[in-house]
Scaffold this motif. Sequence first.
Motif, short mmCIF file in Angstrom:
data_model
loop_
_atom_site.label_atom_id
_atom_site.label_comp_id
_atom_site.label_asym_id
_atom_site.label_seq_id
_atom_site.Cartn_x
_atom_site.Cartn_y
_atom_site.Cartn_z
N LEU A 1 42.99 -15.50 69.15
CA LEU A 1 42.55 -16.77 69.72
C LEU A 1 43.01 -16.88 71.17
N PRO A 2 42.16 -17.41 72.06
CA PRO A 2 42.57 -17.56 73.45
C PRO A 2 43.67 -18.60 73.59
N GLY A 3 44.24 -18.70 74.77
CA GLY A 3 45.33 -19.64 75.01
C GLY A 3 44.83 -21.08 75.03
N THR A 4 45.72 -21.98 75.41
CA THR A 4 45.38 -23.40 75.44
C THR A 4 44.26 -23.67 76.44
N LEU A 5 43.32 -24.49 76.04
CA LEU A 5 42.16 -24.80 76.86
C LEU A 5 42.56 -25.65 78.07
N LYS A 6 42.23 -25.18 79.25
CA LYS A 6 42.48 -25.95 80.46
C LYS A 6 41.35 -26.95 80.69
N ASN A 7 41.65 -28.00 81.47
CA ASN A 7 40.64 -29.01 81.74
C ASN A 7 39.39 -28.41 82.37
N GLU A 8 39.58 -27.50 83.32
CA GLU A 8 38.44 -26.94 84.02
C GLU A 8 37.60 -26.02 83.15
N ASP A 9 38.14 -25.60 82.01
CA ASP A 9 37.41 -24.73 81.10
C ASP A 9 36.83 -25.49 79.92
N GLY A 10 36.87 -26.82 79.98
CA GLY A 10 36.47 -27.62 78.82
C GLY A 10 34.99 -27.84 78.66
N PHE A 11 34.17 -27.39 79.63
CA PHE A 11 32.73 -27.59 79.56
C PHE A 11 32.03 -26.26 79.31
N THR A 12 30.95 -26.31 78.53
CA THR A 12 30.15 -25.10 78.35
C THR A 12 29.27 -24.84 79.57
N ASP A 13 28.82 -25.91 80.22
CA ASP A 13 28.09 -25.80 81.49
C ASP A 13 28.99 -26.36 82.59
N ARG A 14 29.20 -25.59 83.65
CA ARG A 14 30.18 -25.96 84.66
C ARG A 14 29.68 -27.11 85.52
N PRO A 15 30.30 -28.30 85.45
CA PRO A 15 29.89 -29.42 86.29
C PRO A 15 30.46 -29.27 87.70
N GLU A 16 30.08 -30.19 88.58
CA GLU A 16 30.49 -30.12 89.97
C GLU A 16 32.00 -30.19 90.13
N SER A 17 32.65 -31.03 89.34
CA SER A 17 34.10 -31.19 89.47
C SER A 17 34.84 -29.89 89.18
N VAL A 18 34.39 -29.16 88.17
CA VAL A 18 35.03 -27.90 87.81
C VAL A 18 34.78 -26.85 88.89
N SER A 19 33.54 -26.80 89.39
CA SER A 19 33.21 -25.84 90.45
C SER A 19 34.07 -26.08 91.68
N ALA A 20 34.28 -27.37 92.03
CA ALA A 20 35.10 -27.70 93.19
C ALA A 20 36.54 -27.24 93.00
#
Length: 691
Positions: free
Chosen positions: A399-418
């Motif tokens: 199993l991968p490590g703890t999920l980070k906020n920026e990795d919480g979306f299946t489609d990358r929104p603008e906030s994560v890209s920034a």
Amino acid sequence: MGAPTTTHDAPPPPAPGTVERRRGRPVLPWAVLALWIAVLAVAAPFAGKLGDVQRDNIVDYLPAGADSTQVARVQQDLPGGESTQLVLVYQREGGLTDADRRTARNQAARIAAAHELTAEPRGVPAADGATLMFPVSSTEPGNDEKARAAFVEDVRAQVSGGAGLTVEVGGPSALQTDMEDVFETIDGTLMIATVLVVAVLLVLTYRSPFLWLVPLLVVGAAAVTSRAVVHGLVQGFGLTVTSQSGGIMTVLVFGAGTDYALLLVARYREELRRVPHPYDAMRAALRGCGPAVLASCGTVVAGLLCLLAADLNSARGLGPVGAVGVVCALAAMLTLLPAVLVLLGRRVFWPLIPRHGSEATRRRSLFAVMGSSAGRRPVAVLVAGAALLGALSLGAFNLPGTLKNEDGFTDRPESVSAMQKLAGAFPDRSSQPISVVTPTGTADRALAEARATEGVATAERGRSAEGWTELSVFAEDAPETAGETATIKALRAALDGAYVGGTSAQQLDLEDTNARDRIVVVPLVLAAVLIVLVALLRSIVAPLVLIVAVVAVWGAAMGLGGLVFGPLLGFEGFDPSLPLLSFVFLVALGVDYGIFLMHRMREEALAGADPTAAALTALRTTGGVIASAGLVLAATFAVLMNLPLVALVEMGFIVAVGVLLDTFLVRTYLVTSASLLLGRAVWWPGRLSRK
């Protein structure tokens, strides 16, 4: 099977003194139907308002007693409420031009003129000269979620690039806004997708143009009622409901409710062949499967209510919300569904109408074949099945490590890209602050100690109110890395009397709290489910067999998650609450099929069948129902995999796969094999354990 005839439906002449009693029987179904119509008329307006009282503040998803939660609460009480923190990220491949920098400064100044900011935005250039960031902070929106979202959207409308210059708005508040946009679509998306999935599966199961619609309408009535009841609990008792818990409640209502309907309709069809009147057939069906359905509901409700012992606010709130949904599903399936079926009569089964006195078509079903293979080699089947589950469980180590906020979306929104651009452009600087709140009287000392803490790049003093002062601390390491985690722990050790929070600290607290909650909640769930099973089956051995089986299924499902999440789906982490919530769902829901099987096995044993015949008959008669119920429940949870949040995709996968393993491997092979090997001892110490 064939077209209906009137000869079998004609009742025999009534015995003296029974005419009025027989004529009065149809009154009860009509009364039940009228009662439900009245309930729905009252409930519908309140059900539609549930979305208005759902809360998705960060506090509602954090541990109740964690440092980061205390920080979030204090920030809400500071002047203007919790601050909205954004970062404008300007970038051009090959390097920014002077015109790009002027554009960025002008746009930042325009934002400052349009809104009340805590400080004038100042540009911070990256070492490579290709990226420029402007931190923007404001208390203007306060604690109002809609105002914060409007502020973020206005800032995004104020900035623009072009001709090779890109600009994106990131930061914790932008990430939260993007998350809330997803949450707003959960209820509608889940409801539509779940209804379609259940409808298709019911049509395939019943092979009738009418019958599938009855359970679907009834479970819809249960969903409306549950939403209204939860709305009332919010208004009357302050129950916290998040979009996540509301969405999962919808899945539970449709999944559990349809399962109960499948069991009841199958038993009702059996009784219609033995009993001339639909009313009497339904009474017999309720007597036969009612205890199993009640026990099934009891295990789910007991398991969910054990979540009240969790420290994580979102998990603790899910307990009563999910329990309300399952209870409403049970109430509808044991009252409204029988009433509607009785009023519609045998013709609702058209074209496969069960005639009174007829025999069901005898054919060698898949489950009869499975039972025969388990009966011939129970030891080999049990050992092979246990080895397979054990091997699958080993995948959990992947199993991968703890999920980070920026990795919480299946489609990358603008906030994560920034934020990803910032991490690449500023590898030696954190782009989001560690928030510290300290008593105002010790603020100067806390500021000095924070600046002297190893791993801290800078620290600044912020707002004060109600005896608290906020400090903004920036770590030397990037957000949500091992280095920043070490800095957070060092700050907590150095700053006596202060609370250390912020986005990264919240992730750290979530991981620690979920580990604590597993230790507390898992034994409670096992104990609660075991008590319900012992009460139903009048045995200790049979419940233990079922408990061991569902725990093995959970381990195998988690192992499959480890083999799929990272290698196949590309997920960078898994939600820390996933092990606990998936355990509760799989144990509480998965044991349902064991209840259906074991309860029928006990009926056959009470009727005089020997242990082998009882086990094989139970599998043959309930196997099809269990398979249909398992497919429906797995499909309803699989609907979560269509949502754009990694945590819900992972939840849907684990539970759906676990239910399928439970349905087609554990119930049909392993539990049957174990029952055959144990013989009468499976009912120990009840009277069925003795000849």
